[in-house]
Enzyme design. Structure first.
Site, PDB file in Angstrom:
ATOM      1  N   ARG A 134       0.696  -1.362   0.129  1.00 15.22           N
ATOM      2  CA  ARG A 134       0.041   0.017  -0.018  1.00 15.22           C
ATOM      3  C   ARG A 134       0.878   1.417  -0.019  1.00 15.22           C
ATOM      4  O   ARG A 134       0.425   2.208  -0.313  1.00 15.22           O
ATOM      5  CB  ARG A 134      -0.931   0.086   1.286  1.00 15.22           C
ATOM      6  CG  ARG A 134      -2.131  -0.918   1.239  1.00 15.22           C
ATOM      7  CD  ARG A 134      -3.255  -0.486   1.921  1.00 15.22           C
ATOM      8  NE  ARG A 134      -4.492  -1.239   2.030  1.00 15.22           N
ATOM      9  CZ  ARG A 134      -4.697  -2.143   2.870  1.00 15.22           C
ATOM     10  NH1 ARG A 134      -3.638  -2.675   3.687  1.00 15.22           N
ATOM     11  NH2 ARG A 134      -6.002  -2.871   2.891  1.00 15.22           N
ATOM     12  N   SER A 150      12.295 -19.838   9.610  1.00 12.64           N
ATOM     13  CA  SER A 150      12.746 -19.334   8.396  1.00 12.64           C
ATOM     14  C   SER A 150      12.868 -17.602   8.683  1.00 12.64           C
ATOM     15  O   SER A 150      12.158 -17.007   8.385  1.00 12.64           O
ATOM     16  CB  SER A 150      11.538 -19.391   7.160  1.00 12.64           C
ATOM     17  OG  SER A 150      10.222 -19.172   7.667  1.00 12.64           O
ATOM     18  N   ASN A 182       9.887 -11.177  18.755  1.00 12.04           N
ATOM     19  CA  ASN A 182       9.449 -11.349  19.847  1.00 12.04           C
ATOM     20  C   ASN A 182      10.382 -11.741  21.042  1.00 12.04           C
ATOM     21  O   ASN A 182      10.127 -11.195  22.048  1.00 12.04           O
ATOM     22  CB  ASN A 182       8.657 -12.846  19.654  1.00 12.04           C
ATOM     23  CG  ASN A 182       7.418 -12.323  18.432  1.00 12.04           C
ATOM     24  OD1 ASN A 182       6.612 -12.093  18.965  1.00 12.04           O
ATOM     25  ND2 ASN A 182       7.870 -12.610  17.355  1.00 12.04           N
ATOM     26  N   LYS A 240       4.293 -20.097  18.725  1.00 10.79           N
ATOM     27  CA  LYS A 240       5.713 -19.934  19.173  1.00 10.79           C
ATOM     28  C   LYS A 240       6.188 -18.612  19.509  1.00 10.79           C
ATOM     29  O   LYS A 240       7.151 -18.678  20.272  1.00 10.79           O
ATOM     30  CB  LYS A 240       6.353 -20.610  18.272  1.00 10.79           C
ATOM     31  CG  LYS A 240       6.080 -20.032  16.613  1.00 10.79           C
ATOM     32  CD  LYS A 240       7.285 -18.978  16.513  1.00 10.79           C
ATOM     33  CE  LYS A 240       7.092 -18.391  14.840  1.00 10.79           C
ATOM     34  NZ  LYS A 240       7.864 -17.267  14.593  1.00 10.79           N
ATOM     35  N   VAL A 260       6.095  -4.885  13.725  1.00 14.12           N
ATOM     36  CA  VAL A 260       5.130  -5.602  14.307  1.00 14.12           C
ATOM     37  C   VAL A 260       5.685  -6.818  15.220  1.00 14.12           C
ATOM     38  O   VAL A 260       6.599  -7.444  14.665  1.00 14.12           O
ATOM     39  CB  VAL A 260       4.015  -6.176  13.435  1.00 14.12           C
ATOM     40  CG1 VAL A 260       3.059  -6.977  14.052  1.00 14.12           C
ATOM     41  CG2 VAL A 260       3.171  -4.996  12.837  1.00 14.12           C
TER      42      VAL A 260
END
Length: 334
Positions: free
Chosen positions: A33, A139, A257, A192, A280
């Site tokens: 976008r 990955s 994370n 995970k 994110v």
């Protein structure tokens, strides 16, 4: 057979797979976008997160989804879990699903508790299951871009679709293993990330490798238990989509994370940590959805619950760790 592929989402992960598919001989049109990102990709032939990567000539870019879909024989999506529904709604407004749609994102939708594959079926209808595929496994995007050896799984409901997707992605270094348990593959990739946040907290407190391995092992037990109750095959979670992805995410220095969890242990608030990472952190949102589903189905998931309480109930991290360590030890079940 060489495909014409519309790739939706040009973040680091989307770009890495679009680049891989183009280098595998397919014509790929990457969509995003953000017009400025598309402009940079098209004119400078560089991705801002990977300026060292040479973009092959058969990988082009557009901010028009209609243009990306023109002549496509396969669609691959690589947007965030929060962006999944609006992107698929836009896709539905342009075309009905008559070619494979490969989901490569990992997460559970907030509020609905739906897996990303379930969002697709809700939008396109149950007949679209014939065209649905899911790619998951250990990955890291930067390693995929460098051409490092990598093993993942592809799952689909339809054998012909599975074969087509498998052939499109398979390269000498990108090993693709078929798996018919699509829901199990999707859940392994989503859950995970929550365990990785816990491992990052352990890293931040310098608890060492023993503690981290314990979290990974007990975390896998939680994921398997959750997935089994949701109707998945337990062995799926012992493979690349479960254990493999869990290990990479929890031990990699490139895991958002895990880094997020480490920042929490170092004293940052969740909002401060997300801002500092600048991308994110899917585990933050999955922790909420997973906790809600686990509570509804009465699934005991102490690590996931602990992460949820730290993020959404302001539980003191030290107190949360103490509560985990004070739990009764029982039969391992693994």
């Amino acid at each position: 057979m060489k495909e014409t592929i519309a790739y939706l989402g040009m973040g680091m992960w989307g770009f890495s797979l679009a680049n891989l598919l183009a280098n595998n001989g397919h014509r790929v049109v990457g969509w995003a976008r953000n017009p400025s990102l598309i402009e940079q990709l098209s004119t400078q032939r560089q991705h801002p997160a990977a300026p060292h990567v040479t973009i092959p000539s058969n990988l082009s870019f557009t901010s028009s989804m209609e243009e990306a879909l023109d002549g496509a024989t396969m669609i691959v999506e690589g947007v965030t879990s929060a962006g999944m529904r609006p992107v698929l709604n836009q896709l539905k407004s342009i075309t009905d699903l008559q070619i494979p749609l490969v989901i490569t994102s990992k997460g559970i939708e907030q509020n609905t508790g739906l897996l990303l594959s379930e969002i697709a079926l809700e939008i396109f209808g149950k007949p679209a299951a014939k065209y649905l595929g899911y790619l998951s496994g250990p990955s890291i995007a930067s390693e995929v871009l460098r051409g490092c050896p990598c093993s993942v799984v592809i799952s689909a409901y339809d054998p012909a679709t599975l074969k087509q997707i498998h052939q499109a992605f398979l390269t000498p270094t990108f090993r693709v293993y078929p798996n018919s348990d699509l829901k199990g593959v999707a859940l392994g990739g989503a859950l995970k990330n929550v365990i990785a946040i816990a491992c990052g907290i352990s890293d931040g407190f310098r608890f060492g490798d023993n503690a981290k391995s314990g979290l990974v092992t007990r975390g896998l037990h939680e994921i398997r238990k959750f997935a089994t109750i949701m109707g998945c095959r337990p062995d799926t979670l012992n493979g690349l989509a479960g254990l493999g992805d869990l290990c990479t995410t929890c031990f990699s220095a490139f895991s958002r994370n895990t880094l997020f969890g480490k920042m929490l242990a170092e004293g940052l608030t969740p909002e401060q940590a997300k801002t500092k990472i600048g991308m994110v952190v899917e585990g933050v949102y999955t922790a909420l959805s997973a906790h809600q589903i686990a509570t509804h189905h009465k699934i005991d998931m102490p690590i996931t619950t602990g992460v949820y309480r730290v993020l959404y109930e302001n539980l003191d991290i030290q107190k949360g760790i103490a509560q985990l360590l004070q739990r009764n030890t029982k039969e391992e079940y693994l």
